[in-house]
Design an enzyme around this catalytic site. Sequence first.
Site, mmCIF file in Angstrom:
data_model
loop_
_atom_site.group_PDB
_atom_site.id
_atom_site.type_symbol
_atom_site.label_atom_id
_atom_site.label_comp_id
_atom_site.label_asym_id
_atom_site.label_seq_id
_atom_site.Cartn_x
_atom_site.Cartn_y
_atom_site.Cartn_z
ATOM 1 N N ASN A 9 75.010 9.872 -36.732
ATOM 2 C CA ASN A 9 75.646 8.571 -36.555
ATOM 3 C C ASN A 9 77.149 8.768 -36.746
ATOM 4 O O ASN A 9 77.611 8.925 -37.874
ATOM 5 C CB ASN A 9 75.083 7.581 -37.588
ATOM 6 N N LYS A 11 79.495 6.728 -36.354
ATOM 7 C CA LYS A 11 80.192 5.510 -36.802
ATOM 8 C C LYS A 11 81.448 5.306 -35.946
ATOM 9 O O LYS A 11 81.442 5.647 -34.760
ATOM 10 C CB LYS A 11 80.480 5.584 -38.302
ATOM 11 N N HIS A 98 71.943 -1.105 -39.784
ATOM 12 C CA HIS A 98 72.630 -0.180 -40.683
ATOM 13 C C HIS A 98 73.283 -0.990 -41.805
ATOM 14 O O HIS A 98 73.760 -2.103 -41.588
ATOM 15 C CB HIS A 98 73.685 0.615 -39.900
ATOM 16 N N GLU A 100 76.063 -0.816 -43.152
ATOM 17 C CA GLU A 100 77.454 -1.229 -42.890
ATOM 18 C C GLU A 100 77.477 -2.489 -42.041
ATOM 19 O O GLU A 100 78.344 -3.354 -42.211
ATOM 20 C CB GLU A 100 78.221 -0.073 -42.222
ATOM 21 N N GLU A 170 68.028 4.477 -45.966
ATOM 22 C CA GLU A 170 69.400 4.828 -46.319
ATOM 23 C C GLU A 170 69.817 4.024 -47.550
ATOM 24 O O GLU A 170 70.281 2.874 -47.415
ATOM 25 C CB GLU A 170 70.349 4.502 -45.167
ATOM 26 N N GLY A 176 78.034 7.871 -47.735
ATOM 27 C CA GLY A 176 79.461 8.206 -47.799
ATOM 28 C C GLY A 176 79.989 8.443 -49.197
ATOM 29 O O GLY A 176 81.199 8.463 -49.406
ATOM 30 N N SER A 216 74.689 10.823 -47.516
ATOM 31 C CA SER A 216 75.278 12.064 -48.046
ATOM 32 C C SER A 216 74.376 13.275 -47.829
ATOM 33 O O SER A 216 74.299 14.170 -48.679
ATOM 34 C CB SER A 216 75.634 11.903 -49.532
HETATM 35 P P1 13P Z 1 76.839 9.734 -44.702
HETATM 36 O O1 13P Z 1 76.008 10.889 -44.230
HETATM 37 O O2 13P Z 1 78.303 9.874 -44.342
HETATM 38 O O3 13P Z 1 76.604 9.435 -46.153
HETATM 39 O O4 13P Z 1 76.347 8.449 -43.893
HETATM 40 C C1 13P Z 1 74.986 8.215 -43.773
HETATM 41 C C2 13P Z 1 74.796 7.132 -42.799
HETATM 42 O O5 13P Z 1 75.209 6.007 -43.013
HETATM 43 C C3 13P Z 1 74.119 7.462 -41.523
HETATM 44 O O6 13P Z 1 73.804 6.324 -40.816
#
Ligand code: 13P
Length: 253
Positions: A9, A11, A98, A100, A170, A176, A216
């Site tokens: 992903n 982003k 997601h 976010e 997640e 992150g 992560s």
């Molecule tokens: P990270 O791997 O940067 O922690 O993000 C995970 C994520 O949100 C994948 O959709």
Amino acid sequence: MRKKIVAGNWKMNNTLQEGLALTFRIIDLLKENPADHVKVIVAPPFTSLHPICELINKEGVIHLAAQDCHQEKSGAFTGEVSSDMLFDLGVKYVIVGHSERRHYFNETDALVLAKAEAALDVGLRPIMCFGETQEQRSRGEHFDAVKKQLENSLLKINPADIAHVVIAYEPVWAIGTGQNATPQQAQEMHAFIRSTVAGKFGKNAADDILIIYGGSCNSKNSKELFSQPDIDGGLIGGASLKADEFVQIVRSA
Ligand code: 13P
């Protein structure tokens, strides 16, 4: 046996040229040394989907996801992109719910369900994301929090469609932050999600559904995470932006 999925992903990262270069490199590495036991997916921003789709169609090897879609087929929704448009482009998967999007764009479970249904209606496979916050986990409410999300969305999916859904666990506190869930924490939540799916859709559906982990995840921790019995791969954020690192994660699956 369930096939593993490793999805990147991106982003809101990568210009078109950067995205094409990254995709080229991933494809090259996988052609040099195939990882046929893993379904590899990249999820670029909308602006790069079409050219990257053309590249993928030419080269094969990997698959394409979008990071979101609108729940309506078409209409006066300035700035939005429908599942129809994505499918028409050649996209195969779409991430919905997601954390976010839930956090920054106030997406509710009901909206996540509507988006997943819009995807399924046109033949796209939704990657439906679930996960608890740090506060919920520290209060010991992580199973309840995820169960509520599942009840309000995933469990309302038409049983005829459930085989086309991919689930991503997640935990918000792991995204992150550099603080991944331990393989044990992830495994117990994945097993919980699988048993919740079994309760509603039956054992066969639960045995077949793919539940991937995100938060992560990197080439150092992926092998142990992916070797857990209920972890069927990963949804990778930051570590998917470097081809070598991403392909190392793919190879650990
Ligand atoms: P990270 O791997 O940067 O922690 O993000 C995970 C994520 O949100 C994948 O959709």
